[in-house]
Design a protein around this motif. Sequence first.
Motif: not given
Length: 231
Positions: A163-167, A213
Amino acid sequence: MTHQHHLDAQSALWSLRAAREALDVHVYAAQRERGMALVEAADGIGSQRFGTRRALGGRPGDPTANAAVNGTAAASASAVLSRRAEQLAASTTATLAWLARELRLAGASDPLDRLQAAAAALPVHHAARLALWIAEADQRIRQYLMLPVDEHLQAEQLAARLTTADRPITADRIWDWARRSRRRGDKLHGLLPAVHTPGQRTGNAWYRVRDAERVLTVTARAKASVGDQAA
């Protein structure tokens, strides 16, 4: 309740299993190479001018004798590499057996199997200790073979890792990828295989981080391609 130390121990055990399998392959290859080098050194090389020469003897400047000497040196180098790999494999197995005895995990099966089967139910302090020992054993093998880190996580951990901020990635999405990985004809088929504790066909599944990934990259490309076509 599953503690983070339990997850760390189980992840380390999966990584060590993969590293140990790679080491077994390396040991077999090194033993085979050593045997072939010994045979070549013992047989010598035939020469029409000088006859068959071996490592010792031969006339000055005899290329056949020199080749035999080189063959003996190659056999010695192969023997050193083979012994190092064998010693590492033996020491790893000894460490696993000692850990199994310390945790009172009786049985005749591979100690790695016994440790994996019991890891989730260990007292937290034992799980923490086990994670440290296993990570160290895994690191020794990977440094020797120059292998990359091979981390396994459960769906919730894996989702948090990706998880990332935009995903944002959820555990449900990981499980969906795993289902698609089992479905023939799907573009994700075979990309995210799940592994289970030895002897258990069901229960919490573990997934290799680098596999996830790769799936993320494939799905992102597919989504971008659909967006381009819509535009």
